[in-house]
Enzyme design. Structure first.
Site, short mmCIF file in Angstrom:
data_model
loop_
_atom_site.label_atom_id
_atom_site.label_comp_id
_atom_site.label_asym_id
_atom_site.label_seq_id
_atom_site.Cartn_x
_atom_site.Cartn_y
_atom_site.Cartn_z
N ASN A 19 5.56 4.45 8.51
CA ASN A 19 6.21 5.32 7.53
C ASN A 19 6.13 4.79 6.09
OD1 ASN A 19 8.00 3.25 7.98
ND2 ASN A 19 9.82 4.53 7.93
N CYS A 20 5.41 3.71 5.89
CA CYS A 20 5.21 3.13 4.55
C CYS A 20 4.24 4.01 3.77
CB CYS A 20 4.68 1.72 4.70
SG CYS A 20 4.03 0.99 3.19
N ASP A 21 4.57 4.34 2.53
CA ASP A 21 3.71 5.19 1.71
C ASP A 21 2.35 4.56 1.45
OD1 ASP A 21 5.60 7.20 1.55
OD2 ASP A 21 6.41 6.52 -0.37
#
Length: 127
Positions: free
Chosen positions: A17-19
């Protein structure tokens, strides 16, 4: 990059879920670059693997001191992370504190962080 699929044994390490992970994955997929994604939360992280990362890049480079996870730590904990062993202990307990993405090639070379230019160069060298 060419439109043909590059056969490679690249592994990307991080948290889904890290951009920045999302940007890096989009880049690899848009350029038809085969890779495996290893999510620290879903797939785990053991001391031996983290030890390889520390040996290759140094604990200071791997420790993300600009992220939310680091900022939420109390000052005593932050001050205590002053060597490889302390950093490894913290990173094993809190994998979100590891800078990402980490792209590893089969030959053991590693690339930390993401920019299109550095990915393109790294992948060309490994092809």
């Amino acid at each position: 990059m060419t439109s043909e699929k590059i056969q490679s044994t690249l592994t990307m390490y991080g948290i889904k879920n890290c951009d920045t992970i999302k940007k890096a994955r989009r880049y690899l997929e848009a350029n038809h670059i085969d890779y495996h994604f290893h999510d620290y939360r879903a797939d785990g992280l053991d001391a031996a693997l983290l030890g390889q990362f520390i040996a290759g890049l140094g604990w200071e480079a791997l420790l993300n001191t600009r992220g939310t996870t680091w900022r939420k730590l109390d000052e005593t904990t932050r001050q205590g992370v002053n060597n490889a062993a302390a950093a490894q202990e913290l990173m094993l307990a809190m994998p979100a504190i590891i800078k990402r993405p980490l792209l590893c090639a089969a030959d053991g070379s590693m690339l930390l962080g993401f920019s299109e230019a550095t990915y393109q160069q790294f992948i060309q060298e490994k092809s």
